[in-house]
Design a protein around this motif. Sequence first.
Motif, PDB file in Angstrom:
ATOM      1  N   ILE A  66      48.380  -1.106  32.235  1.00 22.92           N
ATOM      2  CA  ILE A  66      47.053  -0.497  32.280  1.00 22.92           C
ATOM      3  C   ILE A  66      46.138  -1.197  31.280  1.00 22.92           C
ATOM      4  O   ILE A  66      46.600  -1.891  30.352  1.00 22.92           O
ATOM      5  CB  ILE A  66      47.105   1.009  31.969  1.00 22.92           C
ATOM      6  CG1 ILE A  66      47.691   1.229  30.574  1.00 22.92           C
ATOM      7  CG2 ILE A  66      47.924   1.754  33.019  1.00 22.92           C
ATOM      8  CD1 ILE A  66      47.691   2.694  30.149  1.00 22.92           C
ATOM      9  N   GLU A 120      41.745   3.360  30.301  1.00 22.47           N
ATOM     10  CA  GLU A 120      42.657   3.575  31.446  1.00 22.47           C
ATOM     11  C   GLU A 120      43.932   4.253  30.937  1.00 22.47           C
ATOM     12  O   GLU A 120      44.439   3.922  29.866  1.00 22.47           O
ATOM     13  CB  GLU A 120      42.968   2.237  32.112  1.00 22.47           C
ATOM     14  CG  GLU A 120      43.569   2.391  33.500  1.00 22.47           C
ATOM     15  CD  GLU A 120      43.663   1.065  34.236  1.00 22.47           C
ATOM     16  OE1 GLU A 120      43.689   1.084  35.467  1.00 22.47           O
ATOM     17  OE2 GLU A 120      43.741   0.006  33.568  1.00 22.47           O
ATOM     18  N   MET A 150      40.991   6.261  35.219  1.00 18.71           N
ATOM     19  CA  MET A 150      40.379   4.925  35.326  1.00 18.71           C
ATOM     20  C   MET A 150      38.960   4.983  34.744  1.00 18.71           C
ATOM     21  O   MET A 150      38.190   5.895  35.079  1.00 18.71           O
ATOM     22  CB  MET A 150      40.343   4.487  36.793  1.00 18.71           C
ATOM     23  CG  MET A 150      39.778   3.103  37.012  1.00 18.71           C
ATOM     24  SD  MET A 150      39.840   2.663  38.772  1.00 18.71           S
ATOM     25  CE  MET A 150      39.145   1.008  38.707  1.00 18.71           C
ATOM     26  N   LYS A 151      38.639   4.009  33.909  1.00 16.93           N
ATOM     27  CA  LYS A 151      37.327   3.991  33.276  1.00 16.93           C
ATOM     28  C   LYS A 151      36.233   3.778  34.313  1.00 16.93           C
ATOM     29  O   LYS A 151      36.336   2.913  35.169  1.00 16.93           O
ATOM     30  CB  LYS A 151      37.273   2.870  32.219  1.00 16.93           C
ATOM     31  CG  LYS A 151      35.984   2.841  31.435  1.00 16.93           C
ATOM     32  CD  LYS A 151      36.031   1.750  30.387  1.00 16.93           C
ATOM     33  CE  LYS A 151      34.720   1.730  29.583  1.00 16.93           C
ATOM     34  NZ  LYS A 151      34.721   0.659  28.548  1.00 16.93           N
TER      35      LYS A 151
END
Length: 782
Positions: A284, A289, A249-250
């Motif tokens: 996503i 991501e 996840m960013k």
Amino acid sequence: MKKVIPGKIKTQLRLDGYYNVLNKYGTQHDSTEYYQWASGSAVSDTELADLYAGNGLFSTVIDAPADDATKNGIDLGIKDKDLQKQIDNHLQTIRYQSKFAKALRWARLFGGAAVVMLVDDGRLLQDPLNWRDVHGVEELLVYGRNEMYPLWVNGYENNPDDEDYRRGGTGIPEYYQVNSVYGNYVVHSSRCLVFHNSDIPESSTMANLYRTWGIPEYLRIREELRNASIGPGYSIRLLERLSMVTYKMKNLAGVLSTADGEDTVLQRMEMLDLARNLLNMVIIDADGEDVGVQSLSVAGVKDILDNACAMLSAVSHIPQTRLFGRSPAGENATGESDLENYKEFVGGLQNGDLRDNTRTLVELILRGMVWNREVKEIPEYTVTYKSAWSPSDDEKAAQDQAAAAAQLTRAQTAGTYVTNGIVEAEEVRRAMVRDEQFDPENILTEADIHQDWGLGGADTQQEAADSQQQNATDASGLVTDEGDCGYVAGFVVQDGKILCGRRSDGQGWCGPGGHIEPKETPGVAFRREAKEEFGIDVGNITYLGNCKGKPEEILPVQIYRVNDYAGIPVCDQEEMFTATWFTPEQILAQEVPGGLVFDPFRRSVEEYLEQLGLTLDDFDPSKHKRDEDGKFSSMGNTTSKDESGKENSSKDLNDSQSHAKINSNAVSAKGANAFKVKGFPNKQKLNNHWQNGRTHAAEYAPDGITTKEQYEKRAVQLLESPCGNGIKGYKTKDGLICRYDSKKNDFAKGSPEKGVRTMFKPDDGEEYYRRRLEAEGIENDE
């Protein structure tokens, strides 16, 4: 700082072996080096029963050997198929096969088991089994060690005079207390067939718990059973952990640092999972991501599981093909060698308590059949458990080839013995009729080695001749030797030698001949006698004349010469023994085995020597006396021609007859007798009486006689004993000794010259002895 000198080797401290402080290798904390085995905790009988009921792998370990050892039943070696079927019906009635299989299972599960036999013998369960009055076996009850408790009332008995004295019972309880859900009672140990799961050392910490029984199989295999049982379950859980989903996840760290960051992350993961479950896809963000699956290696897990299975197979003696239904892993592994080892293991179970207890059960059933008049006597039998596996075609071919080679060797050996004159061909034929797998070594008996050339039975033959002569006189008023037409005899000549055989009445060697039966011509009579005594078919014959027979015979002997015959001379082993060719010199000098030639035959050889075309080459007449007619008489070194020569000739013949009577009269009906052959005539006959036949082994086990040597020694001792102190006896007209020990119920019969014939315990005891005495007994020595 230490200065290093170039070119000089640096001193180092080395240890013998690998030493690592971090992983503890080589230290006192190394588990691979400082290992000590400790016994596991005891397991209750309830835990064993629950484990057997709830663990399929453990129940297979317990059941497989027991089922394989008993599933094909037994072979008793009885040739009478009808009798075999009767015995099988009795065994099936009491369901012996399933009962014995159950006893083996409980013995492996609990360490021991017992089969209580409900025998109809007129006694209660707590009384010793009455082997002498068995009417049948009604039922078999199987109990595990957890249901039977030994009662040490008389662990070491000390009353040998008691008929129920248990020889060989040291360390065996006299009674067992049975505590079952179906009832409690006390039973005597003689009514129990005990099964042990091997022995346990007395110094073991569990010896007191399992004394007189054995150790439960679970205690030997519990570690290996646990590893093999839990290994597959652990492997499934391991596979779940080896496949891992990763989510990228960013700015995950920045999001988690905010107040609502954790909820935001969880909501995002729930959305991803929901989309995956509904649409089988993952949604996503394209920017920063990512979702992926990472798999770890499973190398080595399969090897660990295979090793766990192999260890369980090793300690339980059951191959993996039987235990798990698959062949063992490994290069070129077929499982054939494991199966062969398992066959030997099952064979060991069959040859242990299983066979011994089956022999006891079969003996009781046969005694019941005798009592119920289903059979007249207990037959010859052996107990052999059939293999659970059928041989392959290659194995059958190998077995047939080995059997054929063994039979060829026996035939070659027998042929050599016949050729060298050690045994007669007729003896070989009779041995083959008795048993196709005959042993040539057992044809020649010790009685032949100690042979007295037939002198032992002369008095019986003479008494029979006197009786026949008296009967003939009474019937016709004419005194003849056989009540008929006289006698015939003859010569069979080959290569300058005369055919002779040893007479069974002990009067020496002679050729074929005998009495003329009514309505027979002399020629027909001579041909018949030659066939009966020597097995030859006489063709053309020439009448030579008459010759005087024995002194008590009135009619002369008609003499013939055989011109041709067919067949190989072989004595009948009844009237004649040991067909042999002698030169005239040997016959006249009586240089023959035993030193005795039948006197009428010897005189006829001298009288008709020229007509037979024979000459004397090495005969010195000065060393042999003549009678009043100048004929050579019995052995001696005098040449007197007066009346004393005739008297001496008659005296020599009478001496040989009296010697035979002395040997026969030495057999005492009531007194002590010395046996020349201290046992049975040969090993085969001993084996037939001890284990291959009526199984006297089971009869004498309660007396403490547990080996065939003890059985043979007991028989000789009884036969040599004089009557008195409970021993009764007689002799027969054939010179056999019979003794009956009323205290021990032992009946024995034998010949001092040829050894023991039999010894057994008659079912009807003294009544049997009285019947035999009435039928054949002579109670005096006159």
